[in-house]
Design an enzyme around this catalytic site. Structure first.
Site, short mmCIF file in Angstrom:
data_model
loop_
_atom_site.label_atom_id
_atom_site.label_comp_id
_atom_site.label_asym_id
_atom_site.label_seq_id
_atom_site.Cartn_x
_atom_site.Cartn_y
_atom_site.Cartn_z
N LYS A 166 7.31 4.26 13.54
CA LYS A 166 8.32 3.20 13.71
C LYS A 166 8.72 2.75 12.31
O LYS A 166 7.98 2.02 11.64
CB LYS A 166 7.71 2.05 14.50
N GLY A 225 2.39 -3.46 6.45
CA GLY A 225 3.38 -4.53 6.50
C GLY A 225 2.75 -5.86 6.16
O GLY A 225 1.76 -5.92 5.42
N SER A 226 3.32 -6.91 6.71
CA SER A 226 2.90 -8.25 6.31
C SER A 226 1.60 -8.66 7.01
O SER A 226 1.30 -8.19 8.11
CB SER A 226 4.00 -9.26 6.67
N GLY A 255 0.39 -8.00 10.82
CA GLY A 255 -0.88 -7.28 10.90
C GLY A 255 -1.91 -8.03 11.73
O GLY A 255 -2.61 -7.43 12.55
N GLU A 270 -2.78 -2.15 6.39
CA GLU A 270 -2.48 -2.22 4.95
C GLU A 270 -1.49 -3.35 4.77
O GLU A 270 -0.32 -3.22 5.14
CB GLU A 270 -1.84 -0.90 4.48
N CYS A 311 3.50 -3.94 -2.62
CA CYS A 311 2.30 -4.65 -2.15
C CYS A 311 1.34 -4.91 -3.31
O CYS A 311 0.69 -5.94 -3.36
CB CYS A 311 1.62 -3.84 -1.05
#
Ligand code: NAD
Length: 481
Positions: free
Chosen positions: A179, A232-233, A237, A254, A288
């Site tokens: 996705k 992602g954030s 998460g 992550e 990140c």
């Protein structure tokens, strides 16, 4: 350039079931780029089913050598299409084309080649004996593909992070539904074309673009999904972890970072500062591992601040496709508003702006590379992930204090240490509560080693051998005879 904008399911490109699309715009000029298929829950169901069917098909019989051959082929195709992928990242995300061309796409190719080599060595072990009440016993420990992986991507480095997911998935014989992020679907969809060209069986890789907040839950909780791999954030998460907990579903998260760059008094300042600047200003700070907290020994603070400000001012902001551009736009209006808000908070909390601190007066979501001086380690801009080109210089007096400040963060993804002393390098690097430390340098992770964080930066490791272990399950077989 022709973009692929549809859903890839079971080896076929299809429109979204309801015919819905979402608009992708180019953030550097705010022009429309493409209408991209917006999958719904039924599209997710179809893609997961295709991935599940593919698990039991010819793919399950592919040897490690065959999986390696396909990964080497995919790596060649990605390398061949470097310019296309770099162009798609530049126009869709707004980053200077030189970055994906010289960094992300070569890293993606290296990742696929690394996992091609791993694919030949996904092995178990044989443990002989002992005799068991007069009968002989042989024990085998085998590793089997974990199954269907739901892989959710962020927008900041779509090609590279897609290969971080695809490498271990394809090396171990898993299948997946990818996705992509709403703001960065095009390069991932192009990868889908390359996967078909490489000759992967239908359904091994499926790609469903769409809105995370409408299809994300269905994807990660689908009964036929065996593992979730999310980048992602922390907000999303943790939501995914909550959904997956009652399902006992393995999840790799992550997440974000607030990485420290520690500049010791014995650092070679002139050579360190360009590296420090790359660490915070690359990809407009939307990384990140961005080294956004610059912890500097008090004795050299003024010099580092001056040179870092010069670095900020020397950035050439402009058209991401212009090879001379060294800084592009932020990815979206939403990201622009968020970064500008943090800059205002930094000013309001009393930090001194040494460079930047304003938006750029032109079309597109451009923010000046910004350096704040004399920031307290507890200030908002020193604590929260800004995900923009904003550096906070924080002074310290002793190595112990630097370590304590670096570690007093909710995040624990990575750090940089700049020093001329082996003793300081070890003292600090070993004491940092993070997943990765770069000493006197920086860069993208080596795919042969693990990548991931502690605390709010996530759970688990991807890349390296950890990627193979987390995409396989171990089974022990006892044979008596
Ligand atoms: P995000 O969490 O907003 O979105 C990430 C992905 O999750 C997107 O594909 C999005 O569509 C999807 N999503 C959104 N809501 C969802 C939901 N309810 N359920 C399931 N999926 C959902 O993050 P972002 O803005 O795309 O990326 C920025 C963040 O990613 C930053 O915090 C950054 O530090 C982090 N990041 C981490 C790494 C790493 O390796 N640790 C790498 C890149 C980015």
């Amino acid at each position: 350039m022709d973009f692929e904008t549809r859903i890839l399911t079971g080896g076929k490109w299809i429109d979204a079931r309801e015919g819905t699309t979402f608009l992708s715009i180019s953030p550097a000029d705010e022009k429309d780029l493409a209408q991209i298929a917006s999958g719904n829950n039924e599209d997710i169901d179809a893609a997961v089913l295709a991935a599940s069917d593919a698990l039991g098909g010819s793919w399950s019989k592919a040897s490690g050598w065959e999986r390696a051959r396909l990964l080497y082929r995919l790596a060649e195709l990605v390398e061949r299409d470097t310019e296309i992928l770099a162009h798609l990242e530049a126009v869709e995300i707004g980053r200077p084309i030189s970055e994906p061309r010289n960094v992300d796409i070569p890293s993606a190719v290296a990742c696929l080649r690394t996992y091609a080599a791993f694919a030949e060595r996904v092995n178990g072990k044989h443990i002989p004996g002992p005799d068991h009440f007069g009968r002989q016993l042989t024990t085998l420990v085998v590793r089997e593909p974990i199954g269907v992986v739901a892989a959710i991507l962020p927008w900041n480095a779509p090609t590279m992070i897609a290969t971080w997911k695809l490498g271990p998935i394809l090396a171990t014989g898993c299948t997946c539904v990818l996705k992509p992020a709403e703001d960065a679907s095009l390069a991932v969809l192009h990868l889908g074309k390359l996967i078909l060209e490489a000759g992967y069986p239908d359904g091994v890789v499926n790609i469903v673009p769409g809105k995370g907040n409408t299809i994300g839950q269905r994807l990660v909780t689908h009964p036929l999904v065996d593992k979730v791999s999310f980048t992602g954030s922390p907000q999303v998460g943790s939501q995914i972890a909550i959904w997956c907990a009652p399902l006992f579903r393995p999840t790799t998260l992550e997440l974000g970072g607030k990485s420290a760059q520690i500049v010791m008094s014995d650092a070679d300042i002139e050579s360190a500062v360009p590296g420090i600047a790359l660490g915070i200003f690359s990809n407009q700070g939307q990384i990140c591992a961005a080294g956004s907290r610059i912890l500097v020994h008090g004795s050299i603070r003024e010099r580092v601040a001056e040179l870092l400000s010069q670095e900020a001012r020397s950035r050439k902001l402009g058209d991401p496709l212009d090879p001379n551009t060294t800084m592009g736009s932020l990815v979206s209006k939403k990201q622009f508003d968020s970064v500008m808000r943090y800059i205002e908070v930094g000013k309001a909390e009393g930090a001194r702006v040494l460079a930047g601190g304003e938006k750029v007066d032109r079309v597109g979501f451009f923010v000046q590379p910004t350096v704040f001086d004399n920031v307290a380690n507890g200030a908002t801009i020193a604590r929260e992930e800004i995900f923009g080109p904003v550096a906070a210089i924080i002074p310290f007096d002793t190595p112990e204090e630097a370590l304590q400040m670096a570690n007093s963060s909710e995040y624990g993804l990575s750090a940089n240490v700049w020093t001329g002393s082996v003793k300081h390098a070890h003292q600090i690097a070993h004491g940092l509560k993070v997943g990765t430390v770069w000493v006197n340098g920086g860069g993208t992770p080596d795919p042969r080693t693990g990548w991931g964080g502690r605390g709010k930066s996530g759970i688990g490791r991807e890349l390296g051998e950890a990627g193979i272990l987390s995409h396989t399950t171990e089974k022990t077989l006892y044979f008596f005879y």
